[in-house]
Each structure stands twice: as C-alpha cells, then as structure tokens.
Design a protein around this motif. Structure first.
Motif, PDB file in Angstrom:
ATOM      1  N   CYS A 221      36.382  32.335  28.405  1.00  0.00           N
ATOM      2  CA  CYS A 221      36.452  33.725  28.633  1.00  0.00           C
ATOM      3  C   CYS A 221      37.298  34.481  29.431  1.00  0.00           C
ATOM      4  CB  CYS A 221      34.636  33.670  29.388  1.00  0.00           C
ATOM      5  SG  CYS A 221      34.895  32.847  31.000  1.00  0.00           S
ATOM      6  N   GLY A 222      37.044  35.638  29.685  1.00  0.00           N
ATOM      7  CA  GLY A 222      38.020  36.387  30.768  1.00  0.00           C
ATOM      8  C   GLY A 222      37.498  36.290  31.940  1.00  0.00           C
ATOM      9  N   PHE A 223      38.078  36.761  32.977  1.00  0.00           N
ATOM     10  CA  PHE A 223      37.812  36.752  34.345  1.00  0.00           C
ATOM     11  C   PHE A 223      36.648  37.616  34.908  1.00  0.00           C
ATOM     12  CE2 PHE A 223      42.382  35.613  34.284  1.00  0.00           C
ATOM     13  CZ  PHE A 223      42.092  34.273  34.759  1.00  0.00           C
ATOM     14  N   ASP A 224      36.221  38.362  33.983  1.00  0.00           N
ATOM     15  CA  ASP A 224      35.089  39.410  34.456  1.00  0.00           C
ATOM     16  C   ASP A 224      33.948  38.572  34.360  1.00  0.00           C
ATOM     17  OD1 ASP A 224      35.456  38.948  31.432  1.00  0.00           O
ATOM     18  OD2 ASP A 224      34.394  41.038  31.088  1.00  0.00           O
ATOM     19  N   ASN A 225      33.919  37.396  33.887  1.00  0.00           N
ATOM     20  CA  ASN A 225      32.669  36.541  33.757  1.00  0.00           C
ATOM     21  C   ASN A 225      32.435  35.509  34.917  1.00  0.00           C
ATOM     22  OD1 ASN A 225      33.362  36.854  30.270  1.00  0.00           O
ATOM     23  ND2 ASN A 225      31.460  37.397  31.028  1.00  0.00           N
ATOM     24  N   ILE A 226      33.317  35.665  35.912  1.00  0.00           N
ATOM     25  CA  ILE A 226      33.654  34.563  36.915  1.00  0.00           C
ATOM     26  C   ILE A 226      33.144  35.225  38.214  1.00  0.00           C
ATOM     27  CG2 ILE A 226      34.859  32.693  37.827  1.00  0.00           C
ATOM     28  CD1 ILE A 226      34.149  32.389  34.984  1.00  0.00           C
ATOM     29  N   ASP A 227      32.321  34.311  39.053  1.00  0.00           N
ATOM     30  CA  ASP A 227      32.154  34.908  40.430  1.00  0.00           C
ATOM     31  C   ASP A 227      32.749  34.105  41.400  1.00  0.00           C
ATOM     32  OD1 ASP A 227      29.650  36.680  39.710  1.00  0.00           O
ATOM     33  OD2 ASP A 227      29.062  34.907  38.638  1.00  0.00           O
ATOM     34  N   GLU A 228      33.136  32.935  41.200  1.00  0.00           N
ATOM     35  CA  GLU A 228      33.694  32.056  42.174  1.00  0.00           C
ATOM     36  C   GLU A 228      34.425  30.845  41.445  1.00  0.00           C
ATOM     37  OE1 GLU A 228      32.656  29.709  46.363  1.00  0.00           O
ATOM     38  OE2 GLU A 228      31.182  30.872  45.258  1.00  0.00           O
ATOM     39  N   ILE A 229      35.634  30.640  42.005  1.00  0.00           N
ATOM     40  CA  ILE A 229      36.601  29.464  41.759  1.00  0.00           C
ATOM     41  C   ILE A 229      36.835  28.618  43.070  1.00  0.00           C
ATOM     42  CG2 ILE A 229      38.740  28.781  40.924  1.00  0.00           C
ATOM     43  CD1 ILE A 229      38.737  31.233  39.252  1.00  0.00           C
ATOM     44  N   ILE A 230      36.259  27.463  42.982  1.00  0.00           N
ATOM     45  CA  ILE A 230      36.573  26.351  44.107  1.00  0.00           C
ATOM     46  C   ILE A 230      37.813  25.569  43.686  1.00  0.00           C
ATOM     47  CG2 ILE A 230      35.611  24.721  45.434  1.00  0.00           C
ATOM     48  CD1 ILE A 230      33.046  25.993  44.907  1.00  0.00           C
ATOM     49  N   THR A 231      38.814  25.388  44.421  1.00  0.00           N
ATOM     50  CA  THR A 231      39.972  24.817  44.288  1.00  0.00           C
ATOM     51  C   THR A 231      40.622  24.168  45.210  1.00  0.00           C
ATOM     52  OG1 THR A 231      41.981  24.943  42.939  1.00  0.00           O
ATOM     53  CG2 THR A 231      41.566  26.746  44.138  1.00  0.00           C
ATOM     54  N   ASP A 232      41.742  23.420  44.896  1.00  0.00           N
ATOM     55  CA  ASP A 232      42.348  22.847  46.253  1.00  0.00           C
ATOM     56  C   ASP A 232      43.498  23.425  46.841  1.00  0.00           C
ATOM     57  OD1 ASP A 232      45.128  21.642  45.035  1.00  0.00           O
ATOM     58  OD2 ASP A 232      43.456  20.945  43.611  1.00  0.00           O
ATOM     59  N   ASN A 233      44.265  23.170  47.831  1.00  0.00           N
ATOM     60  CA  ASN A 233      45.063  23.906  48.724  1.00  0.00           C
ATOM     61  C   ASN A 233      46.333  24.046  48.085  1.00  0.00           C
ATOM     62  OD1 ASN A 233      45.799  21.453  49.405  1.00  0.00           O
ATOM     63  ND2 ASN A 233      45.214  21.472  51.450  1.00  0.00           N
ATOM     64  N   GLN A 234      46.518  23.561  46.881  1.00  0.00           N
ATOM     65  CA  GLN A 234      47.981  23.569  46.222  1.00  0.00           C
ATOM     66  C   GLN A 234      47.985  24.840  45.251  1.00  0.00           C
ATOM     67  OE1 GLN A 234      50.614  21.453  46.966  1.00  0.00           O
ATOM     68  NE2 GLN A 234      48.948  20.980  48.668  1.00  0.00           N
ATOM     69  N   ILE A 235      46.883  25.512  45.071  1.00  0.00           N
ATOM     70  CA  ILE A 235      47.012  26.686  44.223  1.00  0.00           C
ATOM     71  C   ILE A 235      48.215  27.609  44.985  1.00  0.00           C
ATOM     72  CG2 ILE A 235      45.188  27.830  45.741  1.00  0.00           C
ATOM     73  CD1 ILE A 235      44.336  29.451  43.393  1.00  0.00           C
ATOM     74  N   SER A 236      48.983  28.188  44.087  1.00  0.00           N
ATOM     75  CA  SER A 236      49.827  29.260  44.716  1.00  0.00           C
ATOM     76  C   SER A 236      49.312  30.379  45.076  1.00  0.00           C
ATOM     77  CB  SER A 236      51.052  29.468  43.362  1.00  0.00           C
ATOM     78  OG  SER A 236      50.360  30.327  42.520  1.00  0.00           O
ATOM     79  N   ASN A 237      50.249  31.197  45.958  1.00  0.00           N
ATOM     80  CA  ASN A 237      49.502  32.234  46.582  1.00  0.00           C
ATOM     81  C   ASN A 237      49.421  33.384  45.620  1.00  0.00           C
ATOM     82  OD1 ASN A 237      49.457  31.416  49.366  1.00  0.00           O
ATOM     83  ND2 ASN A 237      51.402  31.931  49.634  1.00  0.00           N
ATOM     84  N   PHE A 238      50.393  33.464  44.522  1.00  0.00           N
ATOM     85  CA  PHE A 238      50.340  34.437  43.430  1.00  0.00           C
ATOM     86  C   PHE A 238      48.999  34.377  42.841  1.00  0.00           C
ATOM     87  CE2 PHE A 238      51.440  35.366  39.010  1.00  0.00           C
ATOM     88  CZ  PHE A 238      51.757  36.678  39.010  1.00  0.00           C
ATOM     89  N   SER A 239      48.740  33.142  42.166  1.00  0.00           N
ATOM     90  CA  SER A 239      47.472  33.107  41.466  1.00  0.00           C
ATOM     91  C   SER A 239      46.417  33.111  42.252  1.00  0.00           C
ATOM     92  CB  SER A 239      47.378  31.432  40.948  1.00  0.00           C
ATOM     93  OG  SER A 239      48.391  31.297  40.169  1.00  0.00           O
ATOM     94  N   LYS A 240      46.355  33.016  43.660  1.00  0.00           N
ATOM     95  CA  LYS A 240      45.251  33.336  44.167  1.00  0.00           C
ATOM     96  C   LYS A 240      45.089  34.829  44.420  1.00  0.00           C
ATOM     97  CE  LYS A 240      43.329  32.566  48.938  1.00  0.00           C
ATOM     98  NZ  LYS A 240      43.362  34.161  49.267  1.00  0.00           N
ATOM     99  N   SER A 241      46.043  35.588  44.667  1.00  0.00           N
ATOM    100  CA  SER A 241      45.927  36.938  44.642  1.00  0.00           C
ATOM    101  C   SER A 241      45.780  37.679  43.517  1.00  0.00           C
ATOM    102  CB  SER A 241      47.264  37.416  45.433  1.00  0.00           C
ATOM    103  OG  SER A 241      48.350  37.287  44.476  1.00  0.00           O
ATOM    104  N   GLU A 242      46.178  37.276  42.419  1.00  0.00           N
ATOM    105  CA  GLU A 242      45.908  37.894  41.065  1.00  0.00           C
ATOM    106  C   GLU A 242      44.591  37.690  40.859  1.00  0.00           C
ATOM    107  OE1 GLU A 242      48.004  39.558  38.714  1.00  0.00           O
ATOM    108  OE2 GLU A 242      48.868  39.651  40.619  1.00  0.00           O
TER     109      GLU A 242
END
Length: 253
Positions: A221-242
């Motif tokens: 699916c696309g992102f309009d179907n997702i409410d929350e993502i739980i991940t670890d602290n190595q996610i990039s700031n770019f991915s997080k903000s997008e």
C-alpha cells in the motif's frame, strides 16, 4: 564546478541523507538531468551508490525474500525494542490482527497476558507463541502455509478476514520506499496484508531501520493507509521527516 567536484558533492549529500533526488541535484548543482543521470550511473558503476527511480540511494534498494530462520538472526536487539514498544499499544478487550514477520513475532513474545484479548494472525509461529497464554484467544487464519515465512496466504485467509473487524493491525514489511510505498518480497503476502488493512481501524507497521529505502517485489500500500511506524533509532532524519509529512506517527525506540 568540474566533474570530480560534482561527484564529491553528490557522495557527500547521499552519505548525509541516505538518498538523493535527481531533480534536487539538478537544481543545487546547476546542471541538466542528462548530466546527473551520467553522474549517478558512473558512481553506481564504482559501487558508491544505487540508482533508483528519480534519484539514488546509499543501500541496495531491492529486498530479498529471506527464509525465516535467516531473518530471525538479524537486528535482534532492534526488533525486541520495537516489539516491547508495540506491546504497550495493546489494551484490554482489544481484537488485533498480527501479520507475519520476525518483528511481529518479537511483539508476540512481549505481550503480557490481558483479559479478553483476541488475536487473529496469519503467522503460525505467532499463534504458537501466544497460545501459551490462557488469557489470549488466538484465531489462526486458514490458507496455504509458506515455509519461508511460516505464515498462510491465499484466498482462504482472505475470505476468513471478511468476518472480522479489528481495532489494530500490527504488520511487518520487507521494504519502505518513499515513492513506491510499503512492500514485501512475496506478492501473495502483499495481497493478504492489503485485506488486513481493510478490516482494521488502525494500522501499525513494525520495522527495523534496515528496511527503509528498500523495495520488495509485492507492493502492499501507500502511506495514506498507515497510522504509525515503530522503528529503531538508526532511521535517517530525512526518512523520518518525509514520513511525518504523510501524517504518520513515527515512534523511535
């Protein structure tokens, strides 16, 4: 700016952000799209990046359909932290869906027994893990059992889902690409995950940071179907903000 300087700029930017867009590079470096395509092709041939649609990424963007036994050995600490955080979202009288994957299994291992908790799952290993708790009613979906993932897929599982309405779906994925969306390496699992989303009030994705910038063969699916993502602290700031720009809550553990 000569070619060497331009290449150095591109490498510096992709090392900092994890991925870059071709259009952004054209504007910042004041060159044509043809020049940027040649630059990215050259750098890919040197093993310094991977080209993808609309830009380039630092890591291989294509997810592999690994066997469950192999996946279980990867990112153990991160998956356990994600599982612990996800378990705190489950409340008394919840009726939740749990898809397949080793991060979802980490959630199952961290669920404390709750009164009147119902769990519907496609994953055999998740069902076995939860079945040890008397307080949890486990409903195993029917279907064709995939040996690589220890989970069911197919029309039987999809038909089963039509009889349920769940408060939350906890789902693992093989890839999260900011353009292509959420994916898994198996098309049948992708189809079943889409049906799970339809019968759930809230969709929560459990994924370690290695999956960002990856694409599996089957699009969920696309992102309009997702409410929350739980991940670890190595996610990039770019991915997080997008992702936050899509209105998704990002929980980092």
């Amino acid at each position: 700016m000569n070619t060497v300087e331009r290449h150095q700029k591109i490498i510096h930017k992709i090392n900092h952000k994890g991925q870059v867009k071709s259009q952004m590079l054209c504007e910042e470096l004041d060159v044509s799209s043809v020049t940027i395509r040649k630059d990215l092709k050259f750098l890919e041939e040197k093993g310094m990046l991977y080209r993808m649609h609309g830009g380039a990424t630092l890591s291989n963007p294509y997810a592999i359909d690994r066997h469950l036994n192999e996946k279980e050995k990867l990112y153990l600490d991160e998956k356990m932290r994600i599982g612990i955080a996800a378990s705190k979202l489950i409340t008394v009288h919840d009726s939740v869906l749990m898809a397949s994957g080793t991060t979802v299994l980490a959630l199952a291992k961290n669920i404390s027994p709750l009164e009147n908790l119902t769990v519907i799952t496609s994953a055999l290993n998740v069902a076995i893990e939860l079945n040890q708790h008397r307080e949890i009613e486990v409903i195993q979906l029917a279907g064709i059992l995939r040996k690589r993932s220890s989970s069911v897929t197919g029309m039987f599982a999809e038909e089963n889902l039509k009889d349920f309405s769940c408060t939350k779906l906890f789902m693992g994925v093989d890839g999260i690409d900011l353009e292509f969306g959420l994916t898994t390496a198996n098309v049948a699992e992708a189809r079943l995950n889409r049906e799970m989303i339809k019968v759930s009030q809230k969709t929560i994705v459990l994924v370690d940071s290695s999956k960002f910038g990856k694409r599996g063969f089957g699009r969920i699916c696309g992102f309009d179907n997702i409410d929350e993502i739980i991940t670890d602290n190595q996610i990039s700031n770019f991915s997080k903000s997008e992702l936050e720009n899509f209105g998704i809550k990002i929980t980092i553990v």
